[in-house]
Scaffold this motif. Structure first.
Motif, PDB file in Angstrom:
ATOM      1  N   ILE A  99       0.837  -1.209   0.000  1.00 55.29           N
ATOM      2  CA  ILE A  99       0.000   0.000   0.000  1.00 55.29           C
ATOM      3  C   ILE A  99       0.872   1.260   0.000  1.00 55.29           C
ATOM      4  O   ILE A  99       0.628   2.214  -0.757  1.00 55.29           O
ATOM      5  CB  ILE A  99      -0.951  -0.013   1.205  1.00 55.29           C
ATOM      6  N   LEU A 100       1.909   1.280   0.848  1.00 52.40           N
ATOM      7  CA  LEU A 100       2.791   2.449   0.892  1.00 52.40           C
ATOM      8  C   LEU A 100       3.536   2.634  -0.428  1.00 52.40           C
ATOM      9  O   LEU A 100       3.753   3.768  -0.880  1.00 52.40           O
ATOM     10  CB  LEU A 100       3.781   2.297   2.045  1.00 52.40           C
ATOM     11  N   ILE A 103       1.247   4.224  -2.917  1.00 53.94           N
ATOM     12  CA  ILE A 103       1.055   5.647  -2.654  1.00 53.94           C
ATOM     13  C   ILE A 103       2.309   6.454  -2.997  1.00 53.94           C
ATOM     14  O   ILE A 103       2.225   7.560  -3.527  1.00 53.94           O
ATOM     15  CB  ILE A 103       0.669   5.862  -1.173  1.00 53.94           C
ATOM     16  N   GLY A 104       3.470   5.898  -2.705  1.00 58.31           N
ATOM     17  CA  GLY A 104       4.701   6.660  -2.860  1.00 58.31           C
ATOM     18  C   GLY A 104       5.322   6.630  -4.234  1.00 58.31           C
ATOM     19  O   GLY A 104       6.278   7.378  -4.477  1.00 58.31           O
ATOM     20  N   THR A 108       1.850   7.426  -9.606  1.00 59.66           N
ATOM     21  CA  THR A 108       0.475   7.416  -9.091  1.00 59.66           C
ATOM     22  C   THR A 108      -0.034   8.805  -8.719  1.00 59.66           C
ATOM     23  O   THR A 108      -1.248   9.003  -8.630  1.00 59.66           O
ATOM     24  CB  THR A 108       0.386   6.505  -7.867  1.00 59.66           C
ATOM     25  N   ILE A 110      -0.167  10.387  -5.883  1.00 57.61           N
ATOM     26  CA  ILE A 110      -1.000  10.366  -4.679  1.00 57.61           C
ATOM     27  C   ILE A 110      -0.265  10.966  -3.491  1.00 57.61           C
ATOM     28  O   ILE A 110      -0.838  11.705  -2.695  1.00 57.61           O
ATOM     29  CB  ILE A 110      -1.450   8.925  -4.359  1.00 57.61           C
ATOM     30  N   GLY A 111       1.014  10.667  -3.343  1.00 61.42           N
ATOM     31  CA  GLY A 111       1.734  11.033  -2.122  1.00 61.42           C
ATOM     32  C   GLY A 111       1.971  12.512  -1.935  1.00 61.42           C
ATOM     33  O   GLY A 111       2.145  12.984  -0.821  1.00 61.42           O
ATOM     34  N   ASN A 117       6.980  11.615  -1.431  1.00 64.65           N
ATOM     35  CA  ASN A 117       6.888  10.325  -2.116  1.00 64.65           C
ATOM     36  C   ASN A 117       8.107   9.460  -1.838  1.00 64.65           C
ATOM     37  O   ASN A 117       7.994   8.241  -1.635  1.00 64.65           O
ATOM     38  CB  ASN A 117       6.738  10.534  -3.616  1.00 64.65           C
ATOM     39  N   VAL A 120       7.827   8.014   1.691  1.00 61.81           N
ATOM     40  CA  VAL A 120       6.817   6.944   1.761  1.00 61.81           C
ATOM     41  C   VAL A 120       7.341   5.676   1.091  1.00 61.81           C
ATOM     42  O   VAL A 120       7.169   4.560   1.600  1.00 61.81           O
ATOM     43  CB  VAL A 120       5.503   7.418   1.114  1.00 61.81           C
TER      44      VAL A 120
END
Length: 265
Positions: A99-100, A103-104, A108, A110-111, A117, A120
């Protein structure tokens, strides 16, 4: 571009390894023992004993399976409990790391910014490394138990000697893939751990060869000219002061002479 490719490749490899480990938890034939025997002239009867983390089973030549599930948790063999715990810890850490990592990753969006990023993704690599080591420890514990019983010279001849099953090899491969994916993550964010020292270069303007020789001695010439100008200004002030003083003296003398003459008259 290379950073994104490495991150995607690491995510795919680590996720594939995590799936391998998760599949081995439910697979059979963690350890296998075979008992061949000949009955009559043309019939060969074979029996297989196999076990996993949840049950012991027996299969005869007629493909009839008889299994005995392990009892409740606190009455299971200690090494089986240890293997279960290590693999579950590895799966949990791997899930959080996946999951991390999702996100990172840079692709993506997202971070947040790049620095966030990277942090993460670095934490995802740490989770994957710890989880992969936990998985390897669980598989090695189970293999060690099988090897000790198989090569034990004092073991009862009638006791079963088990061999290593396919899920153990698949689990070791999956653990190795998890570690490789974590290494790919760490490579992309290595600058966060070891930032390069900043080198500040002084800006230097280009000077043509003709003016370069002049600029080397500009300070000297300017100081000499300034000193000459200051000397001349001092001289001019001194001369003006002396002239004014002489003029004042002459005016005083002339005034005295005129006053004496007027008195005589």
């Amino acid at each position: 571009m290379k950073k994104r490719v490495f991150q995607i490749f690491g995510f795919l490899i680590s996720t594939l390894g995590w799936l391998f480990v998760a599949c081995t938890m439910a697979m059979d034939y963690w350890r296998v023992s075979q008992l061949p025997g000949q009955g009559g002239s043309f019939i060969i009867k074979v029996a297989w004993y196999w076990s996993n983390l949840w049950k012991d089973c027996f299969i005869d030549s007629t493909a009839v399976v008889n299994c005995r599930d392990f009892p409740v948790l606190w009455s299971v063999t200690v090494y089986v409990q240890g293997v279960r715990g290590l693999l579950m810890v590895g799966l949990g850490l791997g899930f959080v790391g996946a999951i991390l990592a999702f996100i990172g990753m840079e692709c993506t969006y997202i971070g947040g910014n790049d620095k966030t990023n990277d942090k993460v993704l670095l934490s995802a690599a740490v989770f994957h490394i710890v989880g992969g080591i936990s998985d390897i420890a669980g598989y090695c514990l189970y293999i060690n138990r099988i090897a000790r019983n198989f090569f034990n010279p004092n073991l009862n001849p009638t006791a079963l000697r088990y061999d290593i099953g396919t899920p153990l090899f698949l689990g070791l491969v999956g653990s190795f893939l998890i570690l490789v994916g974590a290494v790919f993550y760490a490579v992309t964010v290595i600058k966060v751990l070891c930032p390069e020292p900043k080198v500040v270069y002084a800006s230097r303007s280009y000077v043509t060869p003709r003016t370069r020789s002049r600029t080397l001695y500009t300070g000297y010439y300017q100081t000499s000219r300034q000193s000459r100008a200051s000397r001349e200004s001092r001289r001019s002030t001194l001369s003006s002061e002396s002239k004014s003083s002489e003029f004042s003296n002459i005016s005083q003398i002339t005034d005295e002479k005129i006053s004496d003459r007027d008195a005589f008259v």
